[in-house]
Design an enzyme around this catalytic site. Structure first.
Site, PDB file in Angstrom:
ATOM      1  N   HIS A 192      58.494  76.936  17.958  1.00 21.45           N
ATOM      2  CA  HIS A 192      59.107  75.600  17.446  1.00 21.45           C
ATOM      3  C   HIS A 192      59.902  74.487  18.304  1.00 21.45           C
ATOM      4  CE1 HIS A 192      62.167  78.313  17.159  1.00 21.45           C
ATOM      5  NE2 HIS A 192      62.179  78.734  15.898  1.00 21.45           N
ATOM      6  N   HIS A 240      63.695  80.194   1.298  1.00 19.51           N
ATOM      7  CA  HIS A 240      65.058  80.338   0.903  1.00 19.51           C
ATOM      8  C   HIS A 240      64.770  79.880  -0.766  1.00 19.51           C
ATOM      9  CE1 HIS A 240      66.872  81.190   4.799  1.00 19.51           C
ATOM     10  NE2 HIS A 240      66.187  80.214   5.074  1.00 19.51           N
ATOM     11  N   ASP A 296      56.227  79.011  10.913  1.00 18.39           N
ATOM     12  CA  ASP A 296      57.666  79.084  10.986  1.00 18.39           C
ATOM     13  C   ASP A 296      57.988  79.130   9.231  1.00 18.39           C
ATOM     14  OD1 ASP A 296      60.298  79.967  11.326  1.00 18.39           O
ATOM     15  OD2 ASP A 296      60.877  78.078  12.186  1.00 18.39           O
TER      16      ASP A 296
HETATM   17  O1  DOR Z   1      65.154  77.242  10.091  1.00 16.42           O
HETATM   18  C1  DOR Z   1      64.910  78.382  10.432  1.00 16.42           C
HETATM   19  N1  DOR Z   1      65.020  79.344   9.658  1.00 16.42           N
HETATM   20  N2  DOR Z   1      64.609  78.639  11.547  1.00 16.42           N
HETATM   21  C2  DOR Z   1      64.738  80.056  12.133  1.00 16.42           C
HETATM   22  O2  DOR Z   1      64.393  80.176  13.439  1.00 16.42           O
HETATM   23  C3  DOR Z   1      65.038  81.062  11.221  1.00 16.42           C
HETATM   24  C4  DOR Z   1      64.488  80.830   9.898  1.00 16.42           C
HETATM   25  C5  DOR Z   1      64.851  81.830   9.000  1.00 16.42           C
HETATM   26  O3  DOR Z   1      64.717  82.959   8.998  1.00 16.42           O
HETATM   27  O4  DOR Z   1      65.386  81.272   7.713  1.00 16.42           O
END
Ligand code: DOR
Length: 440
Positions: free
Chosen positions: A233, A308, A304
């Site tokens: 990224h 959440h 990626d």
């Molecule tokens: O924004 C992110 N969230 N970047 C990461 O590298 C990890 C990821 C996560 O696991 O939530």
């Protein structure tokens, strides 16, 4: 008697060096013939459709074990199949971390029971497990080693040169790197973010200098050992300029979000839903990423996928978690960029199939040729679709692209001859299998 189990009829097939309207004959899960074919147990009419090799998403966080309220291997891989993705690589910042053979075995078992697509897992590298990594990197189902130089969701962290040195010294497989400089960010959090709760500050304290510095440090250590690293990224113009001269050790990844969204607008429109690490930055950085995609500096595109819940994202910045879901929307967003003239279909396939094949030495996949797995991502280049939160299979239940209209859409996901998705419906359950690699 049928010659084939399956014929894909009359599609535009994307081979490595050409596209051609032809039929594909499949038997026992493998591609066995091209040409004008007629007898099979099942024939799928692919007229006016594009048949890509099965595309792979090499950066997904599926949260199992430990974060099952955000995602599981089952829900994450459903999202993958709906997005035209036939295989995923999953990240080790789960709870427990994937830093032992037992933790790896747990994921393989869960995936074997529940995954809709093929899978492999990153093994987390730490100073503590570094002396075992030359052995553990070759466990089945492992796609490579992952290190975090800067903290980002979970406590997998190797921030010092000494720690990174130990990890890179011991092994051969590719080491994927989250390159943000922990010390610089910790200082910036005090001096730049201070007491602010404004998410628009995210890209200022998680600064471009912090990314560039981490990248320069890890490249120097990789050169010392001539160890292959894969920098995940990437977000800055400085890194693009620097890394094009270090492709002997470093392969490079960019994300659809960083190619599509930019600061400050993304933070004004999406708030913490645009909060991710490394951050979405200003347009001139995005322009540099696009230039690097087009001139071949970038090897791989990953989503990626980092889900959440909306409730978690609804907290007060900076206590809100970073990350956005993406595995289901990655291909549609990139096909829309093709429709807008930003890149070619061939380039999308290069970034999502041939790049993963080249960097990770995947066996029997990622190219439409005789003898390979019958994996296909079938796309209708003319289909328009409005992406919605509602249709997301991810447990997080949202996307930064809610209500975005796109042109070009995956209409079928076929994995080792199993039709897993057709026209937005999941057809086949839990047919995923572990991806194999050439580790000789
Ligand atoms: O924004 C992110 N969230 N970047 C990461 O590298 C990890 C990821 C996560 O696991 O939530």
């Amino acid at each position: 008697m049928s010659n084939f189990d399956l014929i894909l009829k009359n599609g535009t097939v994307f081979f490595k060096t050409k596209r051609e309207v032809t039929d594909i004959g499949v038997k026992d899960g493998k591609i066995v013939e091209f040409g004008n074919l007629s007898t099979a147990k099942e024939i799928i009419n692919c007229s006016n459709l594009f048949i890509f090799p099965g595309l792979i998403d090499t950066q997904c966080h599926f949260r199992e074990p430990g974060g099952e309220h955000k995602e599981t291997l089952e829900t994450g891989t459903k999202a993958a199949a709906l997005g035209g993705i036939v295989g995923i690589f999953e990240m080790p910042n789960t709870d427990p971390l994937t830093v032992t053979p037992e933790a790896m075995e747990f994921k393989l078992n869960r995936a074997n029971q529940t995954s809709y697509v093929d899978y492999a897992f990153y093994f987390g590298g730490t100073a503590q497990n570094s002396s075992n990594l030359n052995e553990w990197e070759n466990l089945k189902g492992v796609c490579g080693i992952k290190i975090f130089m800067g903290s980002s969701n979970g406590n997998l962290l190797s921030s010092t040169d000494e720690e990174i040195d130990k990890i890179l010294a011991n092994g051969k497989r590719v080491v994927a790197v989250h390159a943000e400089d922990e010390d610089m960010m910790n200082e910036n959090k005090i001096s730049i973010l201070g007491e602010s709760n404004d998410v628009a500050m995210h890209h200022l304290w998680r600064s471009e200098e912090s990314c560039f510095n981490a990248t320069k440090r890890v490249v120097a250590i990789a050169k010392k050992y001539n160890r292959k690293i894969h920098i995940l990224h990437l977000t800055t113009a400085q890194e693009m300029e620097f890394l094009k001269n270090h492709k002997d050790v470093a392969s490079l990844e960019v994300l659809p979000n960083h190619l599509t969204l930019s600061a400050p607008e993304c933070y004004e429109k999406l708030g913490t839903l645009a909060q991710q690490n490394p951050p979405i930055r200003q347009k001139h950085h995005q322009d540099a990423l696009w230039k690097a995609v087009i001139d071949g500096t970038i090897d791989i595109l990953g989503s990626d996928h980092a889900p959440h819940t909306l409730e978690e994202k609804g907290g007060i910045y900076p206590d809100t978690p970073s990350g956005t879901p993406g595995v289901q929307t990655m291909l549609p967003i990139m096909l829309n960029h093709v429709a807008e003239g930003k890149l070619s279909y061939e380039k999308v396939i290069d970034l999502l199939a041939y790049g993963p094949l080249r960097i990770h030495k995947i066996k029997n996949k990622c190219e439409t040729k005789i003898g390979n797995d019958a994996d296909f991502t079938i796309v209708d280049p003319n289909k328009t679709h409005t992406i919605t939160n509602k249709e997301q299979a991810s447990k997080s239940g949202w996307t930064p692209y809610d209500n975005k209209k796109v042109k070009g859409f995956p209409v079928m996901t076929i994995i080792r001859a199993n039709k897993v998705m057709q026209d937005g419906e999941l057809l086949s359950h839990h047919s995923g299998k572990e991806i194999e690699f050439d580790i000789s």
